[in-house]
Motif scaffolding. Structure first.
Motif, short mmCIF file in Angstrom:
data_model
loop_
_atom_site.label_atom_id
_atom_site.label_comp_id
_atom_site.label_asym_id
_atom_site.label_seq_id
_atom_site.Cartn_x
_atom_site.Cartn_y
_atom_site.Cartn_z
N LEU A 1 3.86 1.50 2.39
CA LEU A 1 2.68 2.26 2.00
C LEU A 1 1.43 1.52 2.46
O LEU A 1 1.30 0.33 2.22
N TYR A 2 0.52 2.23 3.11
CA TYR A 2 -0.68 1.59 3.65
C TYR A 2 -1.93 1.96 2.85
O TYR A 2 -2.02 3.03 2.27
N ALA A 3 -2.87 1.02 2.86
CA ALA A 3 -4.20 1.18 2.26
C ALA A 3 -4.11 1.63 0.81
O ALA A 3 -3.37 1.02 0.04
N THR A 4 -4.82 2.68 0.46
CA THR A 4 -4.90 3.12 -0.95
C THR A 4 -3.57 3.60 -1.50
O THR A 4 -3.42 3.69 -2.72
N LEU A 5 -2.62 3.92 -0.65
CA LEU A 5 -1.32 4.39 -1.14
C LEU A 5 -0.51 3.26 -1.77
O LEU A 5 0.50 3.51 -2.42
N GLY A 6 -0.97 2.02 -1.60
CA GLY A 6 -0.28 0.88 -2.20
C GLY A 6 -0.14 1.01 -3.71
O GLY A 6 0.75 0.41 -4.31
N ARG A 7 -0.97 1.82 -4.34
CA ARG A 7 -0.86 2.00 -5.80
C ARG A 7 0.42 2.72 -6.21
O ARG A 7 0.78 2.73 -7.38
N TYR A 8 1.10 3.34 -5.26
CA TYR A 8 2.36 4.03 -5.55
C TYR A 8 3.58 3.11 -5.36
O TYR A 8 4.72 3.54 -5.52
N HIS A 9 3.33 1.86 -5.01
CA HIS A 9 4.42 0.90 -4.83
C HIS A 9 5.16 0.75 -6.16
O HIS A 9 4.52 0.68 -7.22
N PRO A 10 6.48 0.70 -6.15
CA PRO A 10 7.25 0.60 -7.41
C PRO A 10 6.93 -0.64 -8.24
O PRO A 10 7.16 -0.65 -9.44
N ASP B 1 10.20 15.47 0.27
CA ASP B 1 10.97 15.04 -0.91
C ASP B 1 10.65 13.58 -1.25
O ASP B 1 10.52 13.23 -2.41
N LEU B 2 10.55 12.75 -0.22
CA LEU B 2 10.24 11.34 -0.43
C LEU B 2 8.86 11.19 -1.06
O LEU B 2 8.67 10.43 -2.01
N LEU B 3 7.88 11.94 -0.55
CA LEU B 3 6.53 11.87 -1.11
C LEU B 3 6.54 12.28 -2.58
O LEU B 3 5.92 11.62 -3.42
N THR B 4 7.25 13.34 -2.90
CA THR B 4 7.36 13.79 -4.29
C THR B 4 8.01 12.72 -5.15
O THR B 4 7.55 12.42 -6.25
N TYR B 5 9.09 12.13 -4.65
CA TYR B 5 9.80 11.07 -5.38
C TYR B 5 8.86 9.91 -5.70
O TYR B 5 8.92 9.34 -6.79
N LEU B 6 7.99 9.58 -4.76
CA LEU B 6 7.06 8.46 -4.94
C LEU B 6 5.82 8.85 -5.75
O LEU B 6 5.04 8.00 -6.14
N GLY B 7 5.62 10.16 -6.00
CA GLY B 7 4.47 10.63 -6.75
C GLY B 7 3.22 10.80 -5.91
O GLY B 7 2.11 10.87 -6.44
N ILE B 8 3.39 10.87 -4.60
CA ILE B 8 2.26 11.00 -3.67
C ILE B 8 2.06 12.48 -3.34
O ILE B 8 2.97 13.13 -2.84
N SER B 9 0.85 12.99 -3.60
CA SER B 9 0.58 14.39 -3.27
C SER B 9 0.43 14.53 -1.75
O SER B 9 0.08 13.57 -1.06
#
Length: 80
Positions: free
Chosen positions: A8-17, A37-45
């Motif tokens: 995950l890059y930049a601001t998406l790092g907040r979705y890191h487990p 499906d992966l994006l949904t699993y990670l909670g990323i819109s």
């Protein structure tokens, strides 16, 4: 199950487990899952993920993930 490595890059790092960060991590998923499906699993819109790359190619949300792939997810980037 298949295993994909996610970065995950930049601001998406907040979705890191682990809470935040850009270190690669592995995810186990059911065979046949697609990028969306992966994006949904990670909670990323979908609006938060601008580009998804695998195998050095940009992949659409309908791309079926394969076991062992490395997936890089980038947010929209502004600036100049």
């Amino acid at each position: 199950m298949i295993s994909v490595t996610v970065v995950l890059y930049a601001t998406l790092g907040r979705y890191h487990p682990e809470g935040s960060g850009t270190a690669p991590f592995s995810v186990k998923l059911k065979p046949g899952v697609v990028v969306d499906d992966l994006l949904t699993y990670l909670g990323i819109s979908q609006g938060e993920a601008k580009q998804v790359f695998s195998g050095h190619l940009s992949r659409p949300g309908s791309y079926r993930l394969q076991d062992g792939e490395r997936v890089a997810i980038f947010p929209p980037i502004a600036g100049g």
